[in-house]
Each structure stands twice: as structure tokens, then as C-alpha cells.
Enzyme design. Sequence first.
Site, PDB file in Angstrom:
ATOM      1  N   CYS A  43      20.481  54.277   7.299  1.00 59.70           N
ATOM      2  CA  CYS A  43      20.347  55.454   6.427  1.00 59.70           C
ATOM      3  C   CYS A  43      18.880  55.852   6.323  1.00 59.70           C
ATOM      4  O   CYS A  43      18.041  55.075   5.857  1.00 59.70           O
ATOM      5  CB  CYS A  43      20.918  55.149   5.055  1.00 59.70           C
ATOM      6  SG  CYS A  43      20.638  56.459   3.848  1.00 59.70           S
TER       7      CYS A  43
ATOM      8  N   ASN B 261      24.845  68.611  -2.506  1.00 59.34           N
ATOM      9  CA  ASN B 261      25.913  68.913  -1.558  1.00 59.34           C
ATOM     10  C   ASN B 261      26.785  67.676  -1.379  1.00 59.34           C
ATOM     11  O   ASN B 261      26.277  66.554  -1.356  1.00 59.34           O
ATOM     12  CB  ASN B 261      25.319  69.321  -0.211  1.00 59.34           C
ATOM     13  CG  ASN B 261      24.430  70.539  -0.319  1.00 59.34           C
ATOM     14  OD1 ASN B 261      24.729  71.462  -1.057  1.00 59.34           O
ATOM     15  ND2 ASN B 261      23.322  70.528   0.392  1.00 59.34           N
TER      16      ASN B 261
ATOM     17  N   CYS C  71      17.540  55.602   2.744  1.00 56.73           N
ATOM     18  CA  CYS C  71      17.294  54.213   2.348  1.00 56.73           C
ATOM     19  C   CYS C  71      15.979  53.730   2.954  1.00 56.73           C
ATOM     20  O   CYS C  71      15.207  53.015   2.304  1.00 56.73           O
ATOM     21  CB  CYS C  71      18.441  53.311   2.801  1.00 56.73           C
ATOM     22  SG  CYS C  71      19.948  53.465   1.817  1.00 56.73           S
TER      23      CYS C  71
ATOM     24  N   HIS D  30      21.739  62.931  -2.615  1.00 63.15           N
ATOM     25  CA  HIS D  30      20.415  63.496  -2.857  1.00 63.15           C
ATOM     26  C   HIS D  30      20.568  64.849  -3.535  1.00 63.15           C
ATOM     27  O   HIS D  30      21.508  65.577  -3.273  1.00 63.15           O
ATOM     28  CB  HIS D  30      19.594  63.610  -1.570  1.00 63.15           C
ATOM     29  CG  HIS D  30      20.244  64.386  -0.477  1.00 63.15           C
ATOM     30  ND1 HIS D  30      21.302  63.896   0.271  1.00 63.15           N
ATOM     31  CD2 HIS D  30      19.991  65.621   0.005  1.00 63.15           C
ATOM     32  CE1 HIS D  30      21.662  64.796   1.175  1.00 63.15           C
ATOM     33  NE2 HIS D  30      20.882  65.865   1.029  1.00 63.15           N
TER      34      HIS D  30
ATOM     35  N   THR E 284      24.345  66.831   4.859  1.00 63.20           N
ATOM     36  CA  THR E 284      23.991  66.425   6.216  1.00 63.20           C
ATOM     37  C   THR E 284      23.474  64.995   6.299  1.00 63.20           C
ATOM     38  O   THR E 284      23.426  64.433   7.386  1.00 63.20           O
ATOM     39  CB  THR E 284      22.929  67.368   6.823  1.00 63.20           C
ATOM     40  OG1 THR E 284      21.776  67.360   5.993  1.00 63.20           O
ATOM     41  CG2 THR E 284      23.477  68.784   6.958  1.00 63.20           C
TER      42      THR E 284
ATOM     43  N   ASP F  39      10.829  67.916   0.926  1.00 63.83           N
ATOM     44  CA  ASP F  39      11.742  68.106   2.047  1.00 63.83           C
ATOM     45  C   ASP F  39      10.937  68.512   3.285  1.00 63.83           C
ATOM     46  O   ASP F  39      10.027  69.332   3.187  1.00 63.83           O
ATOM     47  CB  ASP F  39      12.769  69.191   1.703  1.00 63.83           C
ATOM     48  CG  ASP F  39      13.957  69.200   2.652  1.00 63.83           C
ATOM     49  OD1 ASP F  39      13.745  69.310   3.879  1.00 63.83           O
ATOM     50  OD2 ASP F  39      15.092  69.116   2.170  1.00 63.83           O
TER      51      ASP F  39
END
Length: 114
Positions: free
Chosen positions: A4, A87, A7, A100, A95, A30
Site C-alpha cells: 500500500c 471516495n 502505508c 483517505h 484509486t 497531493d
Amino acid sequence: MSDCIFCKIASKEIPADIVYEDGHLVVFKDVKPVAPDHLLLIPKKHFSSPLDFGEEDIETAGRLMVTAARIAREMGFAEKGFRVVCNCGRDGGQTVSHIHYHLLAGRALQWPPG
């Protein structure tokens, strides 16, 4: 979770432009922003999506929102407005399979979002 990306960011295996961190959360910029201010808030503990939250995770869920509000105030965009988005699933636009929250600000945001 070993593969991940979030992570790995939380554990500092992958660098990120971190703007806030505590024992539970990491907040970073981001890499593909869609607003002048676009931050991601992630719990350090892996949850694939909001569907993984149980009653025992209420503190983590609440901490995410309280931290979003604090950062909005500290970064100076709380008064003009901002958006917090989470999302969930493919059709929801998720995605990365690690929960998050997107904190978006710095321009007038339209509705509906997409």
C-alpha cells in the site's frame, strides 16, 4: 499492508510533502492536485475504505474530520471555504485502496463534483 503506497508514506518508506502528523494521522500534499490547496489525510492504520470502519474506529473517523477543520483554519482557507471528500470504491472514484480524505481549497469548487 506491505504493498500500500499510503502505508509506505505513513511509515516514511516513501517521501511525501507532509504538512501534519501525529500518532494516528498523516496529512500531505497531493502529487496531482486538482485545487490550489489539495491535501490528503490518511490514518496510519490501514483501512481499505470507509466500509472497513467499525464501532471501534469512531475515534479515527472523528480525528480525520477534526484534523481537516484544524488544518483549514491553520492554513487560512477555512473562512472562504473548503471541501472534504472521501471516495469509496471504483464507482466512487477511489484509486488507492487506503482510506483517505481529500481536503480541497483555494478556488471556488463546483457542484456536482463529477
